[in-house]
Design an enzyme around this catalytic site. Sequence first.
Site, mmCIF file in Angstrom:
data_model
loop_
_atom_site.group_PDB
_atom_site.id
_atom_site.type_symbol
_atom_site.label_atom_id
_atom_site.label_comp_id
_atom_site.label_asym_id
_atom_site.label_seq_id
_atom_site.Cartn_x
_atom_site.Cartn_y
_atom_site.Cartn_z
ATOM 1 N N SER A 3 0.845 -1.189 0.000
ATOM 2 C CA SER A 3 0.000 0.000 0.000
ATOM 3 C C SER A 3 0.885 1.245 0.000
ATOM 4 O O SER A 3 1.707 1.421 -0.896
ATOM 5 C CB SER A 3 -0.966 -0.034 1.186
ATOM 6 O OG SER A 3 -1.926 0.994 1.087
ATOM 7 N N ASP A 11 -17.752 -15.882 -12.334
ATOM 8 C CA ASP A 11 -17.070 -16.915 -11.540
ATOM 9 C C ASP A 11 -16.520 -18.055 -12.388
ATOM 10 O O ASP A 11 -15.388 -18.509 -12.188
ATOM 11 C CB ASP A 11 -18.036 -17.452 -10.482
ATOM 12 C CG ASP A 11 -17.356 -18.293 -9.421
ATOM 13 O OD1 ASP A 11 -16.120 -18.455 -9.497
ATOM 14 O OD2 ASP A 11 -18.039 -18.773 -8.511
ATOM 15 N N ASP A 70 -12.914 -18.804 -15.039
ATOM 16 C CA ASP A 70 -11.610 -19.394 -14.745
ATOM 17 C C ASP A 70 -11.672 -20.914 -14.679
ATOM 18 O O ASP A 70 -10.733 -21.563 -14.228
ATOM 19 C CB ASP A 70 -11.047 -18.833 -13.434
ATOM 20 C CG ASP A 70 -12.020 -18.989 -12.264
ATOM 21 O OD1 ASP A 70 -12.919 -19.841 -12.350
ATOM 22 O OD2 ASP A 70 -11.881 -18.249 -11.271
ATOM 23 N N ASP A 110 -16.229 -21.258 -7.775
ATOM 24 C CA ASP A 110 -15.819 -21.349 -6.378
ATOM 25 C C ASP A 110 -15.994 -20.029 -5.623
ATOM 26 O O ASP A 110 -15.528 -19.887 -4.495
ATOM 27 C CB ASP A 110 -14.356 -21.778 -6.285
ATOM 28 C CG ASP A 110 -13.410 -20.807 -6.983
ATOM 29 O OD1 ASP A 110 -13.884 -19.898 -7.697
ATOM 30 O OD2 ASP A 110 -12.184 -20.950 -6.808
ATOM 31 N N ASP A 168 -8.871 -5.528 -4.831
ATOM 32 C CA ASP A 168 -8.480 -4.370 -4.027
ATOM 33 C C ASP A 168 -9.423 -3.205 -4.310
ATOM 34 O O ASP A 168 -9.516 -2.732 -5.444
ATOM 35 C CB ASP A 168 -7.044 -3.986 -4.389
ATOM 36 C CG ASP A 168 -6.454 -2.944 -3.459
ATOM 37 O OD1 ASP A 168 -7.220 -2.276 -2.732
ATOM 38 O OD2 ASP A 168 -5.220 -2.788 -3.467
ATOM 39 N N HIS A 224 -7.259 -5.606 -0.371
ATOM 40 C CA HIS A 224 -6.127 -4.691 -0.237
ATOM 41 C C HIS A 224 -5.108 -5.197 0.777
ATOM 42 O O HIS A 224 -3.899 -5.086 0.570
ATOM 43 C CB HIS A 224 -6.634 -3.306 0.180
ATOM 44 C CG HIS A 224 -5.561 -2.268 0.259
ATOM 45 N ND1 HIS A 224 -4.872 -1.825 -0.850
ATOM 46 C CD2 HIS A 224 -5.046 -1.582 1.321
ATOM 47 C CE1 HIS A 224 -3.989 -0.911 -0.483
ATOM 48 N NE2 HIS A 224 -4.062 -0.747 0.828
#
Length: 575
Positions: free
Chosen positions: A218, A284, A287, A291, A454, A492
């Site tokens: 960060s 979802d 990929d 999940d 994030d 984040h």
Amino acid sequence: MPGADHSRQSFAVWHRAALSLVLCTIALSASGRPAAAEAAFPSDCARLAGLKIPTRLIGLPSGEATVTSASYTPAAPAKATSSATPDFCKVVGTIAPIDPAAQLINFQLNLPAAWNGKLLQYGGGGYNGTLVSGLAPLRDAAPDDALPLTRGYATLGTDSGHQVASFAPDRIGEFGLNEEMLINYAYASYKKVRDVAVALVDALYRKRPSRIYYFGGSEGGREGLTMAQRFPADYDGIVSVVPVVQLSMLFQSYVPNNLPQFDGGWLNPAKSETLARFVADACDDLDGLRDGVISNYLTCQPKVSLQGLRCQGGTDTGDSCLSDAQIAAIQTLHAPHPFPFAMANGITSYPQWLYGNEITPDPQRMTITRWVMGTAPPAQPIDVATVSQQWLYGVNAIRFIVTRDDKFDVRNYRPENFRARIEEVSRLLDSTNPDLSAFFAHGGKLILRENMADLAQSPLAGINYFQSVVARLGQSTVDASARLYVSPGSTHTGPGTSVLGGSAIPTMVDLLGPLDRWAGDGIAPADTLIQTSKDTAPPFALKAARPMCRYPDYPHYVGGDKAAAESFVCKKSMP
């Protein structure tokens, strides 16, 4: 102010000229061994107390540094709430300002009795203002990873030159009214404590560090990039996790993200969960595995059409849909924020945030509630108990760093009205210089990690920066010295969970080891690193593993045990 021209070589000249002033206070043991000899270590540690480091050993304009305490700390075993630590010397000190109205820079340096010859500087977070001890686990560490101090590193941290406890909770950016304190926060304090630490390391061990690393996330990630850009010869390796690389632009972009909430755009936590599940339904399985984790992060973005969540008639009719005002608020978050003039290094916009994993079971990490919406709509004055982190940070940046008017109504903020000051602040805070040629030529190695769920900052900011370095220096040059990895589903702060079941996903990974092997032994990190999820209590059983791929790849499920890393391959994510 001096910058990259303060090389390690020039610092060594100053250091040798004044080293006798430092070492005269440190006695050698009777046998003539160095002061860090095992038997003499506790007493030699204590002798550091009261030591003063002259300003000529600090490579930026500065006041004198003073060791306020130095205490030998014996080794401690691991406990349920803390990791094992070795015998070490805890050194706490201050660096005086030039401006008497500025606050001290506080630092802590931890010197292990069994030193590996290397110094690791920890980065801070947010507006800083709290002393980073250098004794905490690194970002994304697994619970059984040894602390850097336990691995033999001397570790270092600072508060960046101001103390947040001296400001009211809704005025955490007030330090920005003092220009020296702002410059310390921007870059100067990290360089100053680094130089002081090198002098103290030399005083105790009778030799300088063989390698110096910076590890932060960060704001701390931005600090690491800042060191590579401004002081390229001072560091041998940097790990930069979710760096707030366009910091001044990020703070300003928080304002348009939150303004729609004043006009009906606020989402309560239940609506945030509705949004999260809607995004999961759209993305979802891109990929290969349903999940509750959006791994194919770039392909997902155009798949999300918020009109599918629109309440009948566009008015708010409950938690299962979004009103037109709420849809507009989410669309604002997921669109670039242009500026009416160029910032440092010619950048004209802050990139959009990404969809994916908007909620987690932990309220402290419930991403869209914590960072964007808060637990209640924003209000004037700020209610720190309910406000989003974006509004808190944005209001503080505008009032105390840009306008320098604590009564300014941020709802009326227009960048063009403060152009000269904004350009100045951008030069200080935005770590966007793509020319890392001096850092790479020095042998510096860089590892970046972006977390794709994030909502504190856009992961595209770090990705865009990395691509700008490639555009400036060429792919082969960058491949020889830098890596960018992406962690889908990570928030984040790092951890991530399934939107469908709330179970933790693999996000833990050690990046210090790969950095050290690369900088020290020339062994480049693999294109694929393994992230894990483990039990937090001994024996720290492995629950799941998954690849962490280099950008622009993502882990694609190809079949087999869903908790096994070998059930995934890295494939390219395409928008």
